[in-house]
Design a protein around this motif. Structure first.
Motif, PDB file in Angstrom:
ATOM      1  N   PRO A 185       0.717  -1.133  -0.204  1.00 25.59           N
ATOM      2  CA  PRO A 185      -0.053   0.224  -0.141  1.00 25.59           C
ATOM      3  C   PRO A 185       1.044   1.150   0.019  1.00 25.59           C
ATOM      4  N   ASN A 186       0.585   2.141  -1.017  1.00 30.96           N
ATOM      5  CA  ASN A 186       1.295   3.630  -1.048  1.00 30.96           C
ATOM      6  C   ASN A 186       0.117   4.392  -1.286  1.00 30.96           C
ATOM      7  N   PRO A 187      -0.630   4.755  -0.509  1.00 32.38           N
ATOM      8  CA  PRO A 187      -1.630   5.798  -0.874  1.00 32.38           C
ATOM      9  C   PRO A 187      -1.399   7.352  -1.158  1.00 32.38           C
ATOM     10  N   VAL A 188      -1.758   7.688  -2.155  1.00 32.43           N
ATOM     11  CA  VAL A 188      -1.611   9.102  -2.491  1.00 32.43           C
ATOM     12  C   VAL A 188      -2.547  10.023  -2.462  1.00 32.43           C
ATOM     13  N   VAL A 189      -3.547   9.526  -1.900  1.00 24.24           N
ATOM     14  CA  VAL A 189      -5.049  10.338  -1.231  1.00 24.24           C
ATOM     15  C   VAL A 189      -5.363   9.870  -0.133  1.00 24.24           C
ATOM     16  N   SER A 190      -6.096  10.693   0.514  1.00 22.33           N
ATOM     17  CA  SER A 190      -6.816  10.296   1.791  1.00 22.33           C
ATOM     18  C   SER A 190      -8.095   9.236   1.455  1.00 22.33           C
ATOM     19  N   PRO A 191      -8.302   8.590   2.685  1.00 23.31           N
ATOM     20  CA  PRO A 191      -9.739   7.643   2.385  1.00 23.31           C
ATOM     21  C   PRO A 191     -10.794   8.431   1.922  1.00 23.31           C
ATOM     22  N   GLY A 192     -11.325   7.799   0.925  1.00 26.42           N
ATOM     23  CA  GLY A 192     -12.643   8.412   0.247  1.00 26.42           C
ATOM     24  C   GLY A 192     -12.295   9.558  -0.581  1.00 26.42           C
ATOM     25  N   GLU A 193     -11.187  10.165  -0.714  1.00 27.24           N
ATOM     26  CA  GLU A 193     -11.100  11.246  -1.602  1.00 27.24           C
ATOM     27  C   GLU A 193     -10.906  10.869  -3.155  1.00 27.24           C
ATOM     28  N   PHE A 194     -10.639   9.591  -3.564  1.00 31.83           N
ATOM     29  CA  PHE A 194     -10.856   9.355  -4.997  1.00 31.83           C
ATOM     30  C   PHE A 194     -11.552   7.978  -4.968  1.00 31.83           C
TER      31      PHE A 194
ATOM     32  N   TYR B 203      -8.926  -7.410 -11.700  1.00 31.23           N
ATOM     33  CA  TYR B 203      -8.446  -7.559 -10.624  1.00 31.23           C
ATOM     34  C   TYR B 203      -7.194  -6.679 -10.318  1.00 31.23           C
ATOM     35  N   GLY B 204      -6.256  -6.889 -11.400  1.00 29.16           N
ATOM     36  CA  GLY B 204      -4.930  -6.148 -11.129  1.00 29.16           C
ATOM     37  C   GLY B 204      -5.092  -4.770 -11.366  1.00 29.16           C
ATOM     38  N   MET B 205      -6.092  -4.104 -12.135  1.00 31.02           N
ATOM     39  CA  MET B 205      -6.459  -2.755 -12.241  1.00 31.02           C
ATOM     40  C   MET B 205      -6.734  -2.259 -10.806  1.00 31.02           C
ATOM     41  N   CYS B 206      -8.027  -3.153 -10.191  1.00 29.03           N
ATOM     42  CA  CYS B 206      -8.486  -2.676  -9.021  1.00 29.03           C
ATOM     43  C   CYS B 206      -7.415  -2.627  -7.869  1.00 29.03           C
ATOM     44  N   ASN B 207      -6.762  -3.700  -8.055  1.00 33.80           N
ATOM     45  CA  ASN B 207      -5.613  -3.749  -6.683  1.00 33.80           C
ATOM     46  C   ASN B 207      -4.653  -2.637  -6.857  1.00 33.80           C
ATOM     47  N   GLY B 208      -3.895  -2.409  -8.223  1.00 32.62           N
ATOM     48  CA  GLY B 208      -3.067  -1.345  -8.054  1.00 32.62           C
ATOM     49  C   GLY B 208      -3.840   0.045  -7.611  1.00 32.62           C
ATOM     50  N   LEU B 209      -4.998   0.413  -7.896  1.00 34.93           N
ATOM     51  CA  LEU B 209      -5.539   1.830  -7.658  1.00 34.93           C
ATOM     52  C   LEU B 209      -5.826   1.486  -6.119  1.00 34.93           C
ATOM     53  N   ILE B 210      -6.478   0.528  -5.268  1.00 35.31           N
ATOM     54  CA  ILE B 210      -6.575   0.384  -4.221  1.00 35.31           C
ATOM     55  C   ILE B 210      -5.356   0.786  -3.311  1.00 35.31           C
ATOM     56  N   GLU B 211      -4.292   0.028  -3.951  1.00 38.91           N
ATOM     57  CA  GLU B 211      -2.955   0.339  -3.051  1.00 38.91           C
ATOM     58  C   GLU B 211      -2.578   1.659  -3.224  1.00 38.91           C
TER      59      GLU B 211
ATOM     60  N   GLU C  71       1.884  -5.212 -18.691  1.00 34.48           N
ATOM     61  CA  GLU C  71       3.078  -6.028 -18.842  1.00 34.48           C
ATOM     62  C   GLU C  71       4.323  -4.967 -18.643  1.00 34.48           C
ATOM     63  N   ARG C  72       4.105  -3.858 -18.775  1.00 32.56           N
ATOM     64  CA  ARG C  72       4.923  -2.713 -18.361  1.00 32.56           C
ATOM     65  C   ARG C  72       4.494  -2.285 -16.981  1.00 32.56           C
ATOM     66  N   LEU C  73       3.526  -1.782 -16.686  1.00 31.43           N
ATOM     67  CA  LEU C  73       2.934  -0.929 -15.728  1.00 31.43           C
ATOM     68  C   LEU C  73       2.831  -1.683 -14.364  1.00 31.43           C
TER      69      LEU C  73
ATOM     70  N   PRO D 255       4.460   2.447  -9.474  1.00 29.28           N
ATOM     71  CA  PRO D 255       4.157   3.850  -9.579  1.00 29.28           C
ATOM     72  C   PRO D 255       3.006   4.351 -10.428  1.00 29.28           C
ATOM     73  N   TYR D 256       2.598   3.618 -11.265  1.00 30.60           N
ATOM     74  CA  TYR D 256       1.702   4.081 -12.214  1.00 30.60           C
ATOM     75  C   TYR D 256       0.403   4.381 -11.642  1.00 30.60           C
ATOM     76  N   PHE D 257       0.155   3.402 -10.644  1.00 27.92           N
ATOM     77  CA  PHE D 257      -1.488   3.726 -10.092  1.00 27.92           C
ATOM     78  C   PHE D 257      -1.500   4.977  -9.522  1.00 27.92           C
ATOM     79  N   GLY D 258      -0.699   5.512  -8.440  1.00 29.22           N
ATOM     80  CA  GLY D 258      -0.603   6.609  -7.640  1.00 29.22           C
ATOM     81  C   GLY D 258      -0.725   7.891  -8.891  1.00 29.22           C
ATOM     82  N   GLN D 259       0.119   7.718  -9.808  1.00 26.99           N
ATOM     83  CA  GLN D 259       0.395   8.890 -10.743  1.00 26.99           C
ATOM     84  C   GLN D 259      -0.799   9.050 -11.384  1.00 26.99           C
ATOM     85  N   LEU D 260      -1.412   8.011 -11.835  1.00 26.29           N
ATOM     86  CA  LEU D 260      -2.819   7.943 -12.430  1.00 26.29           C
ATOM     87  C   LEU D 260      -3.810   9.030 -11.664  1.00 26.29           C
TER      88      LEU D 260
END
Length: 357
Positions: free
Chosen positions: A15-24, A37-45, A145-147, A317-322
């Motif tokens: 987990p490496n949150p870039v926002v506070s809970p409920g912000e995004f 599942y991979g997409m959601c895992n990355g965003l949730i982390e 395969e890259r992200l 890092p892609y998910f937090g950047q997104l």
């Protein structure tokens, strides 16, 4: 998730949150491919809150709920789209349907995050470009395969540091295990999955553009074949292509569905990146004959030979950047131009391919 099936490749990071809970807040629409599942895992982390899910198949929804027990089940896609709190919609619908899901999401003020292949025709690409221009929403693509591969992320960092000089050639190998009996019917219909070069070939084209720093490229030649699955007349189990970038770099990739059952994972994905001052080889998911199988980076340059295992050290890092890009309307995770160009070249490679009998 089953390590034998690339369809359910869903890495977990720290987990490496870039926002506070409920912000995004995010929602999932379309669960036809396990990459959701991979997409959601990355965003949730990265700190996203998964609020909603919708799919017309109750079995897919039930499986999704098991993974994400707090998610609410929407009665319709429209229920999600009308929720003004939802900032982004993620989708792994059938590839030929993905563009239309995105157009509807963007029309309702949502950013869109879609599994590859993000679309299957050049007509869909034009409609997506028009909708992005009209709404100023994002049409982001999960080129996993890259992200979502640490060795691939690290290779980009090495290139940025000048470790191998100017990149002049990228060789990509993207074999996958077929698992035919577990695949849905649409998987074998070219009109629905887009063809092998449009589908899994899009990973390879995106990496080629990224590692070479190219804005555009020409598909010099491409080939497709159905060597061993003749019972599926609209399927392809092999494809390859050669490209030349606008900066002079060249690329070749091969994708196929011939991973043998004896391999410990779903595919021996490899990338070789040649620079003017060295080269990098990535053995992404397995390094056959070694205990530390995944996450290996081989670097050879003027300083010597290096074998590095970076599993658990680089992250995704892609998910937090997104998420931050969606909030601040920036383009640090991936530019829209890059995401669309990889999709465009994939469709061109597919549509212009020579059919091998």
């Amino acid at each position: 998730m089953d390590n034998k099936s690339g369809m359910f490749y869903a890495p977990k990071g720290k987990p490496n949150p870039v926002v506070s809970p409920g912000e995004f807040r995010i929602a999932a629409i379309g669960l036809d491919h396990g990459h959701i599942y991979g997409m959601c895992n990355g965003l949730i982390e990265a700190g996203a809150q998964l609020d909603w899910v919708y799919d017309p198949d109750p079995a897919k929804v039930a499986a999704f709920q098991q993974k994400y027990p707090t998610v609410k089940v929407a009665r319709s896609e429209q229920e999600i789209l009308q929720d003004e709190r939802i900032a982004l919609v993620a989708s792994a619908a059938i590839p030929s349907d993905r563009c239309d899901v995105g157009l509807r999401a963007m029309s309702h003020g949502k950013d869109y995050f879609v599994d590859k292949a993000p679309l299957t025709t050049l007509e869909q690409l034009e409609r997506a470009k028009q909708k992005v221009a009209e709404t100023n929403r994002k049409y982001a693509v999960y080129y996993s395969e890259r992200l979502h591969v640490e060795s691939a992320v690290y290779a980009g960092q090495l290139i940025d540091q000048g470790a191998i000089g100017r990149v002049i050639q990228v060789l990509g190998l993207g074999p996958h295990r077929l698992n035919a009996k577990h695949r849905p019917h649409w998987f074998f219909d070219r009109d629905r999955f887009g063809g092998i070069l449009c589908d899994i070939g899009s990973h390879q084209i995106e990496q080629f553009l990224y590692y070479t720093g190219a804005k555009n490229a020409e598909v010099v030649h491409s080939k497709i074949a159905n060597y061993h699955n003749k019972q599926h007349v609209k399927f392809e189990d092999f494809g390859d292509a050669t490209l030349v970038a606008d900066n002079g770099a060249t690329g070749y990739f091969r994708v196929d569905w011939f991973t043998p059952d004896g391999l410990s994972t779903w595919g021996d994905g490899r990338t070789v990146i040649l620079g003017t001052e060295g080269y990098i080889e990535l053995r992404k998911y397995v390094d056959i004959g070694r205990e530390q199988g995944s996450g290996n980076v081989y670097l050879v340059n003027g300083e010597g030979e290096h074998r590095l295992n970076i599993s658990g050290q680089v992250g995704y890092p892609y998910f937090g950047q997104l998420i931050l890009d969606c909030i601040h309307r920036t383009e640090n995770a991936m530019t829209q131009e890059h995401a669309f160009k990889a999709a465009e070249l994939s469709v061109i490679a597919q549509s212009n391919a020579t059919q091998i009998e």
